[in-house]
Design a protein around this motif. Sequence first.
Motif, mmCIF file in Angstrom:
data_model
loop_
_atom_site.group_PDB
_atom_site.id
_atom_site.type_symbol
_atom_site.label_atom_id
_atom_site.label_comp_id
_atom_site.label_asym_id
_atom_site.label_seq_id
_atom_site.Cartn_x
_atom_site.Cartn_y
_atom_site.Cartn_z
ATOM 1 N N ARG B 241 -2.119 5.166 4.981
ATOM 2 C CA ARG B 241 -2.664 4.399 3.847
ATOM 3 C C ARG B 241 -1.698 3.304 3.438
ATOM 4 N NH1 ARG B 241 -6.355 8.445 1.074
ATOM 5 N NH2 ARG B 241 -7.240 6.913 -0.342
ATOM 6 N N TYR B 242 -0.423 3.494 3.849
ATOM 7 C CA TYR B 242 0.695 2.636 3.433
ATOM 8 C C TYR B 242 1.003 2.818 1.955
ATOM 9 C CZ TYR B 242 -0.274 0.887 8.027
ATOM 10 O OH TYR B 242 -0.514 0.824 9.372
ATOM 11 N N PRO B 278 -6.747 -7.014 0.535
ATOM 12 C CA PRO B 278 -6.166 -6.141 1.580
ATOM 13 C C PRO B 278 -5.805 -4.763 1.029
ATOM 14 C CG PRO B 278 -5.147 -8.308 1.647
ATOM 15 C CD PRO B 278 -6.004 -8.289 0.412
ATOM 16 N N VAL B 279 -5.421 -4.676 -0.241
ATOM 17 C CA VAL B 279 -5.202 -3.366 -0.847
ATOM 18 C C VAL B 279 -6.407 -3.100 -1.747
ATOM 19 C CG1 VAL B 279 -3.724 -4.370 -2.662
ATOM 20 C CG2 VAL B 279 -3.673 -1.909 -2.239
ATOM 21 N N TRP B 280 -7.059 -1.961 -1.543
ATOM 22 C CA TRP B 280 -8.362 -1.773 -2.186
ATOM 23 C C TRP B 280 -8.732 -0.311 -2.360
ATOM 24 C CZ3 TRP B 280 -13.034 -0.225 0.668
ATOM 25 C CH2 TRP B 280 -12.764 0.116 1.998
ATOM 26 N N GLN B 300 1.977 -8.490 4.778
ATOM 27 C CA GLN B 300 3.230 -7.792 5.069
ATOM 28 C C GLN B 300 3.137 -7.033 6.389
ATOM 29 O OE1 GLN B 300 6.187 -7.914 3.621
ATOM 30 N NE2 GLN B 300 6.948 -6.513 5.213
ATOM 31 N N ILE B 301 1.988 -6.355 6.594
ATOM 32 C CA ILE B 301 1.862 -5.535 7.803
ATOM 33 C C ILE B 301 1.498 -6.396 9.007
ATOM 34 C CG2 ILE B 301 0.659 -3.594 8.883
ATOM 35 C CD1 ILE B 301 0.257 -2.498 6.016
ATOM 36 N N ALA B 302 0.547 -7.321 8.808
ATOM 37 C CA ALA B 302 0.065 -8.110 9.939
ATOM 38 C C ALA B 302 1.099 -9.149 10.370
ATOM 39 C CB ALA B 302 -1.256 -8.779 9.591
ATOM 40 N N ARG B 303 1.793 -9.773 9.394
ATOM 41 C CA ARG B 303 2.717 -10.861 9.766
ATOM 42 C C ARG B 303 4.178 -10.556 9.435
ATOM 43 N NH1 ARG B 303 -0.561 -15.938 7.274
ATOM 44 N NH2 ARG B 303 -2.611 -15.370 8.077
ATOM 45 N N GLY B 304 4.373 -9.408 8.751
ATOM 46 C CA GLY B 304 5.755 -9.050 8.419
ATOM 47 C C GLY B 304 6.368 -9.923 7.352
ATOM 48 N N ASP B 321 4.669 2.281 1.080
ATOM 49 C CA ASP B 321 5.473 2.622 2.250
ATOM 50 C C ASP B 321 4.862 1.929 3.458
ATOM 51 O OD1 ASP B 321 6.854 3.674 4.354
ATOM 52 O OD2 ASP B 321 6.237 5.754 4.045
ATOM 53 N N PHE B 322 5.346 0.691 3.717
ATOM 54 C CA PHE B 322 4.745 -0.086 4.814
ATOM 55 C C PHE B 322 5.113 0.460 6.194
ATOM 56 C CE2 PHE B 322 4.623 -3.315 1.357
ATOM 57 C CZ PHE B 322 3.240 -3.490 1.347
ATOM 58 N N ASP B 323 6.042 1.411 6.226
ATOM 59 C CA ASP B 323 6.434 1.996 7.515
ATOM 60 C C ASP B 323 5.647 3.270 7.830
ATOM 61 O OD1 ASP B 323 8.346 0.036 7.895
ATOM 62 O OD2 ASP B 323 9.807 1.144 6.668
#
Lengths: 404, 660
Positions: B241-242, B278-280, B300-304, B321-323
């Motif tokens: 879920r990040y 993107p967050v929903w 953040q996730i797609a392009r860092g 937690d993007f990791d």
Amino acid sequence: MAPPNGDKGTALLEKLSRIDSGKPPFGCMQCGLCAATCPLGPAMEYPPRKLILQTIAGNLDKVLTSPSLWMCVACYACSKRCPRGIELTEELWPALRDAAMQEGHQPPAELQETFQNVFKYGNVLGKSPRQRLQWAKDLDVRVLDLSKDPKPVDVLWLVGCYPSYYPRNQGVARSFARIMTELGVSWGILGTKEKAVGECDRMFGEEGLFETLVEQNRQLFDEQDFGKIVVLDPHAFRALQSFYPRFGAWYPVQHYTQFLEEYIEQLKPLMVKPVEAVVTYHDNCCVGRRCECYDPPRELLKLIPGVKLVEMSRNRDDSLCCGGGGGGMWLDAHIVANGGRRLSDERVQQAADTGADTLAVSCPYELSRFEDAAKVTGLEGKLKVRDIIELMAESMDLGERSIA
Amino acid sequence: MSDNETLRIGVYVCHCGTNIAAVIDVEALTKFAEGLPHVALARNYKYMCSDPGQELVKQDIAEYGLNRIVVAACSPNLHEPTFRRAAEDAGLNRFLVQMANIREQVAWVTEDGELALEKAKAHVAGAVRRVARHEALQRQFVRITPRAMVVGGGIAGIQAALTLAEAGKEVVLVEREPSIGGHMAMFDKTFPTLDCAACILTPKMTSVKVNPNIKLLTYSEIESVEGSVGNFKVKVRRKPRYINEDLCVGCMQCIDGCVFTQAKFPNSFDQGLGMRKPVWVPFPQAVPPVPVVDPEVCLQIARGKCKQGCVEACGERGAFDFDQQEKIEEYEVGAIIIATGFKAFDPSVIPYYGYGKYPNVYTSLEVERLLNAGGPTGGKLILRDGSTPKKVGIIHCVGSRDVNYHEYCSRVCCMYSLKIAHLVREKTGAEVYNCYIDIRAPGKGFEEFYNRVQNEGVQFVRGKVADITPVANGSGPLVMKVDDTLLGHIREIEVDMVILAVALEPHADAGEVRRNFGISCSNEGFFLEKHPKLAPVNTANDGVLVAGACQGAKDIPDTVAQADAAAAKALAMIDAGEIELEPNTAWIDEEMCSGCKTCINLCPFQAITADEERKIAVIDQALCKGCGTCVAACPSGAAKQHLFGDRQIDEELEGLMNYV
């Protein structure tokens, strides 16, 4: 319980319960999708739904004497959509028409004449069988007449009635002969022995005549040694594919669009001349809607340099019939007299609405039907009607000088 | 059996009222049975399955020392357990009983009495010779892990999980989407009572969240299933879920903080009619109230690279937690309830309805979202151009009752179409045309609702619409062409909006679920129950139960009833503590096994493994379903099957073929 019409009703219902394709009409749930789908439904006294209802209820006298019995042009749209899978086009209508004629109710005069022509001369136009090879006179490629010179060939080409006799279609036949020769195909024809395949006779309920033709053709075919039959006429394709095998006469058969599609790679480099045209393709009902073969004709058109292919709003499954099928060629007067319209007039308008300047077809009936329609609707000169073969031959520089 | 044992076989011919006796001469059959080898006595009786009938068997065992029983009656599917029990009560091993099926296989399918008698004789002779070779077997039981898994968190899964949890049982509830709620959460009102769907559903969702017996795994899918009834091991894939579920409090401030100021990505929960960031979260009452991050479009996730307004908004809670990575968790459960629901039919495959081509043609599910106060228009029924429709057409049976799409009736479309007609009139006052084939209103209060909607002025047109065409080019009004079969002529009805009452169909990946859980599908692709009447929530795989629309199209009341039925079955199983296995399992004669492994790949139930040290095959008795595939395939004859030994089968065949 015996239906009100006694034996003849029982016999008909019995026959309808043993049909060869699709489901019998007894499962009809009277949803009316067929009637509202039928392009001529609003003009019919008994559109398909009511025809089924009355037939099952046993009110045969009503349906057998109604002009609407002779208004179906075999476009297959109702059969294709029927939620209960009932085969109206190939089973119900022919059976009812057969019953009507046995009861002495004659079809419209023009159609009777066509039956007579097929019966007497073996072709729908009433021409002499001896003139069958007229189209090939002075042709610049060799035509192998298997009836005189039987030799093993890969392709037995049934030229068909219109391409053999009708001037507008003879050019298509000549172009096809040139294309096959150019491709190095080993092919032959039956010459003056060739006979109508008889699809329209069967669809119109002339079952006896159709059976005779199947027998005659079977004998002709069995005398020859060939790999497969190729036809220009989608109706002949359907008959040989589905109706002939019911009499044990099974032959591999292809419509010319299917046949040529197999040569796509070989054809590519042969398309040397651009044909600058905006083309829209009309799906015929037999090879198209009935057999769901929609791509080969389009693939062939895409081969031609200069051709820009556009689609009509009604295409493929949803294509509007030209009105010529199942004997419809000889029913325009009857249909119009009973409140219907010529579907070809509407179809050319749909073609023009796309902005196309050329309406491409793959059925011998359609050339003349759509050309007539273009004249009537004021589209003459704006919308050319051309067989795919003509367009290909022009690009291959094998076309008819007069047309190209 | 020892070869020295004296066989004393009792044969009982059942009349089954007139089911058998009207066709077969039972006296003659009894007389024939008396003359067969080792038969100590033969009787016939009106109803062998009745108490006096069973008593007869018990008394005879005691009085005449019978040690084998043959009952010539109905299918063993029905009364074999009855007579096995009767024999056991009388002290005989229950597997020394054999049924001869002279009803289904003879009386019901044979008209000629004489031929029927001959066939019945063959069956009885076969059974007598077979039972002579039967051996006493021990009943086998397995312990049941006292925990259930429910797959799917729609109303069926929610109901089943709550029922189990409220009975004190542990439940693992697995849901693929970010929130539980399923289709019911999308609806505005429910027929025929017009209850607000959210008002009756969200309390249940909250109960799921707070019930300590329920372990809720959302945004998770089944990876694999091993084991069998009582002891399944299920691997669950938990998608990232990040956002850490344990740290998130559901404040939703991250959504406001997201660097995308505009919601611009289609919200699948709103059928793409509404937009999200993107967050929903799919809808405000989501359970758990934890957003998900869409990795495809999150910068953040797609392009860092992103300013991470969401993380800033989350502040010291630090739930982001993007990791986060996908992880697999394994759960041991005793029973599984599959409640994966349905998918709405995609009508774009029907060319003549122009869905996807004409903007004013909608599906019923899209309209549910438009009517819903929590939906993309805040509950206003408006067209894409913002205008309110004045005339609305509703087309029933789109994709249902049609051999070209789904032959079955979807059961709910008539009623939800009536509900939509009511709501459209209530909200817009528009003229509404319901084009139907038959109105199916067989539930409680359904017919009354139909009548109510009629009286509200909705027009009913009996006919299936054949074409939808625009009046002019572009996005304006549409014409529905329909054969009004009651008026008897073809009509062209102009409307501003067309609503297609789409079918309920199995999920596209129902086949995968079926394979994972070792169950079957019926022709249309819905999961198949064990018996349509008498085992409606069981499946071919013991311990796997089904509930709701994944078993067949059904409405909310039926779904809830079925969910409770499945929960009750699971409860009964868990509370019993153990379950008896079928005795007809295969086993390996270890002396004869060459370790060729032929059987291992053939076993449809993955019940056979290789013991690499001893170089033999081993059959897990709990997994074996007794299909006999390994027995037939084994090249050295090492695979054998209880109750289907070679000699048992040979003798039965001998009896059948040489009975005279």
